[in-house]
Write a protein that holds these residues in place. Sequence first.
Motif, PDB file in Angstrom:
ATOM      1  N   LEU A 168      13.206  -0.962   9.672  1.00 36.22           N
ATOM      2  CA  LEU A 168      12.585  -0.101   8.677  1.00 36.22           C
ATOM      3  C   LEU A 168      11.191  -0.519   8.232  1.00 36.22           C
ATOM      4  O   LEU A 168      10.392   0.318   7.840  1.00 36.22           O
ATOM      5  N   CYS A 169      10.896  -1.820   8.283  1.00 35.93           N
ATOM      6  CA  CYS A 169       9.730  -2.312   7.543  1.00 35.93           C
ATOM      7  C   CYS A 169       8.454  -2.388   8.369  1.00 35.93           C
ATOM      8  O   CYS A 169       8.474  -2.775   9.541  1.00 35.93           O
ATOM      9  N   ASP A 170       7.344  -2.024   7.726  1.00 37.55           N
ATOM     10  CA  ASP A 170       6.024  -2.138   8.341  1.00 37.55           C
ATOM     11  C   ASP A 170       5.523  -3.574   8.255  1.00 37.55           C
ATOM     12  O   ASP A 170       4.914  -4.088   9.187  1.00 37.55           O
ATOM     13  N   ARG A 171       5.774  -4.201   7.113  1.00 44.16           N
ATOM     14  CA  ARG A 171       5.391  -5.601   6.924  1.00 44.16           C
ATOM     15  C   ARG A 171       6.544  -6.344   6.269  1.00 44.16           C
ATOM     16  O   ARG A 171       7.405  -5.745   5.624  1.00 44.16           O
ATOM     17  N   VAL A 172       6.522  -7.662   6.440  1.00 43.59           N
ATOM     18  CA  VAL A 172       7.601  -8.507   5.925  1.00 43.59           C
ATOM     19  C   VAL A 172       7.006  -9.679   5.165  1.00 43.59           C
ATOM     20  O   VAL A 172       5.996 -10.258   5.588  1.00 43.59           O
ATOM     21  N   GLY A 173       7.612 -10.021   4.043  1.00 38.16           N
ATOM     22  CA  GLY A 173       7.248 -11.223   3.305  1.00 38.16           C
ATOM     23  C   GLY A 173       8.463 -12.129   3.221  1.00 38.16           C
ATOM     24  O   GLY A 173       9.555 -11.673   2.859  1.00 38.16           O
ATOM     25  N   ILE A 174       8.298 -13.394   3.588  1.00 38.77           N
ATOM     26  CA  ILE A 174       9.391 -14.354   3.551  1.00 38.77           C
ATOM     27  C   ILE A 174       9.180 -15.292   2.367  1.00 38.77           C
ATOM     28  O   ILE A 174       8.129 -15.920   2.238  1.00 38.77           O
ATOM     29  N   ILE A 175      10.181 -15.378   1.493  1.00 37.80           N
ATOM     30  CA  ILE A 175      10.097 -16.243   0.322  1.00 37.80           C
ATOM     31  C   ILE A 175      11.164 -17.324   0.412  1.00 37.80           C
ATOM     32  O   ILE A 175      12.287 -17.076   0.872  1.00 37.80           O
ATOM     33  N   ARG A 176      10.782 -18.529   0.015  1.00 37.15           N
ATOM     34  CA  ARG A 176      11.732 -19.637  -0.005  1.00 37.15           C
ATOM     35  C   ARG A 176      11.374 -20.571  -1.149  1.00 37.15           C
ATOM     36  O   ARG A 176      10.222 -20.946  -1.311  1.00 37.15           O
ATOM     37  N   GLN A 177      12.386 -20.914  -1.963  1.00 40.29           N
ATOM     38  CA  GLN A 177      12.188 -21.790  -3.116  1.00 40.29           C
ATOM     39  C   GLN A 177      11.006 -21.339  -3.981  1.00 40.29           C
ATOM     40  O   GLN A 177      10.184 -22.145  -4.422  1.00 40.29           O
ATOM     41  N   GLU A 195       7.182  11.076   3.544  1.00 35.66           N
ATOM     42  CA  GLU A 195       6.645  11.827   2.400  1.00 35.66           C
ATOM     43  C   GLU A 195       5.569  11.040   1.648  1.00 35.66           C
ATOM     44  O   GLU A 195       5.079  11.478   0.603  1.00 35.66           O
ATOM     45  N   GLY A 196       5.209   9.857   2.182  1.00 36.48           N
ATOM     46  CA  GLY A 196       4.160   9.052   1.561  1.00 36.48           C
ATOM     47  C   GLY A 196       4.629   8.143   0.445  1.00 36.48           C
ATOM     48  O   GLY A 196       3.813   7.595  -0.306  1.00 36.48           O
ATOM     49  N   LYS A 197       5.942   7.978   0.316  1.00 37.55           N
ATOM     50  CA  LYS A 197       6.477   7.100  -0.726  1.00 37.55           C
ATOM     51  C   LYS A 197       6.344   5.635  -0.289  1.00 37.55           C
ATOM     52  O   LYS A 197       6.257   5.317   0.895  1.00 37.55           O
ATOM     53  N   THR A 198       6.376   4.734  -1.264  1.00 34.31           N
ATOM     54  CA  THR A 198       6.282   3.299  -1.007  1.00 34.31           C
ATOM     55  C   THR A 198       7.630   2.665  -1.317  1.00 34.31           C
ATOM     56  O   THR A 198       8.258   3.003  -2.325  1.00 34.31           O
ATOM     57  N   ILE A 199       8.074   1.752  -0.437  1.00 33.96           N
ATOM     58  CA  ILE A 199       9.408   1.158  -0.596  1.00 33.96           C
ATOM     59  C   ILE A 199       9.345  -0.354  -0.490  1.00 33.96           C
ATOM     60  O   ILE A 199       8.805  -0.889   0.481  1.00 33.96           O
ATOM     61  N   LEU A 200       9.889  -1.024  -1.500  1.00 32.64           N
ATOM     62  CA  LEU A 200      10.099  -2.471  -1.451  1.00 32.64           C
ATOM     63  C   LEU A 200      11.581  -2.689  -1.157  1.00 32.64           C
ATOM     64  O   LEU A 200      12.440  -2.314  -1.956  1.00 32.64           O
ATOM     65  N   LEU A 201      11.873  -3.279  -0.010  1.00 29.80           N
ATOM     66  CA  LEU A 201      13.260  -3.472   0.422  1.00 29.80           C
ATOM     67  C   LEU A 201      13.573  -4.960   0.499  1.00 29.80           C
ATOM     68  O   LEU A 201      13.067  -5.675   1.356  1.00 29.80           O
ATOM     69  N   SER A 202      14.390  -5.409  -0.444  1.00 26.87           N
ATOM     70  CA  SER A 202      14.880  -6.786  -0.412  1.00 26.87           C
ATOM     71  C   SER A 202      16.253  -6.768   0.249  1.00 26.87           C
ATOM     72  O   SER A 202      17.146  -6.053  -0.196  1.00 26.87           O
ATOM     73  N   SER A 203      16.399  -7.514   1.333  1.00 25.36           N
ATOM     74  CA  SER A 203      17.648  -7.448   2.089  1.00 25.36           C
ATOM     75  C   SER A 203      17.910  -8.748   2.820  1.00 25.36           C
ATOM     76  O   SER A 203      16.989  -9.440   3.235  1.00 25.36           O
ATOM     77  N   ASN A 261       0.819  -1.200   0.000  1.00 26.04           N
ATOM     78  CA  ASN A 261       0.000   0.000   0.000  1.00 26.04           C
ATOM     79  C   ASN A 261       0.858   1.258   0.000  1.00 26.04           C
ATOM     80  O   ASN A 261       2.055   1.213   0.318  1.00 26.04           O
ATOM     81  N   LYS A 262       0.248   2.364  -0.317  1.00 26.42           N
ATOM     82  CA  LYS A 262       0.949   3.658  -0.364  1.00 26.42           C
ATOM     83  C   LYS A 262       1.553   3.992   1.003  1.00 26.42           C
ATOM     84  O   LYS A 262       0.914   3.816   2.034  1.00 26.42           O
ATOM     85  N   GLY A 263       2.799   4.453   0.993  1.00 25.62           N
ATOM     86  CA  GLY A 263       3.455   4.870   2.228  1.00 25.62           C
ATOM     87  C   GLY A 263       3.984   3.732   3.078  1.00 25.62           C
ATOM     88  O   GLY A 263       4.387   3.945   4.221  1.00 25.62           O
ATOM     89  N   GLU A 264       4.034   2.526   2.499  1.00 21.95           N
ATOM     90  CA  GLU A 264       4.447   1.343   3.257  1.00 21.95           C
ATOM     91  C   GLU A 264       5.873   0.942   2.891  1.00 21.95           C
ATOM     92  O   GLU A 264       6.283   1.041   1.744  1.00 21.95           O
ATOM     93  N   VAL A 265       6.625   0.479   3.904  1.00 20.86           N
ATOM     94  CA  VAL A 265       7.932  -0.128   3.664  1.00 20.86           C
ATOM     95  C   VAL A 265       7.756  -1.638   3.828  1.00 20.86           C
ATOM     96  O   VAL A 265       7.438  -2.116   4.913  1.00 20.86           O
TER      97      VAL A 265
END
Length: 300
Positions: A195-204, A178-186, A27-31
């Motif tokens: 930094l992150c509001d929500r987290v997604g865990i990916i495997r295989q 400033e309301g920007k949206t950020i996808l942070l892969s780390s 969503n808008k403004g989400e890290v």
Amino acid sequence: MSVVKTVNVTKRFGKFSALNGVNIEMNKGEVFGFIGPNGAGKSTTIRILLGILKATEGEAKIFGMDAWKDAVEIHKRVAYVPGDVNLWSNLTGGEVIDLFMKLRGVDQGGRREELIDMFGLDPTKKCRTYSKGNRQKVALIAAFSSDADLYILDEPTSGLDPLMEKVFQKCVMDAKREGKTILLSSHILSEVEKLCDRVGIIRQGQMIETGTLTELRHLTRTNLLVETKLPIDSLHELVGIHNIKRTDHALSFQVDADAMDKVMMEISQYGIMKLESSPPTLEDLFMRHYEGAENASRRV
């Protein structure tokens, strides 16, 4: 409307399936933190979002537009920083930053100078003389000078020292305000945690879990350090106890969330003199999911 949305995105290379039904919504403004081991499918997902690769199945949308068909229009509002930046060797760092700003049609000279100062970059040097860390700085300065609506950052702090990582974190938080949206892969879990509001865990190639840090912590263990008047000999017999370590006067261990009540009732009988509790880290969470998936694959 979601800024980023993928629905059952699958990517196959011949018989190899790199992604299998990946669902992400931002969503808008989400890290949004995107984490997983090497080869899990993070970069493949990002390339599909950028319109570099076409999904075999499913759909990927940014700003409501198709990531593949509308890539040119989408890129006008997106800033991307890869984990390994290649620059034009005969241009200076300052010239590269200026080139990217002109391509975007933005005039953020003041912001450019501020970021160059914050990251401690010498913009007069040729790019061929830069270390990996300095190449990352050029890309980050160009990205955060661009006034984009969506920042896609794939291992963006690779090669940066801890001081520069803090500068990067400040840039992310400023963009979020400033309301920007950020996808942070780390792979730096502490960075994602800060930094992150929500987290997604990916495997295989599959999303194992998605949620806020608070939601995900219910699925993992709390760290306890306990010192009692009488020695506890039966702790290993309790369900929900893990990684017991005994020191001179105390026990440290991890407790599953749903076993906490019973464990506390048990150890209180031994006369608690000292009790320290710390919440699970994102690394604890990630490793537990990783180990769980490993064990499941062995049983198949």
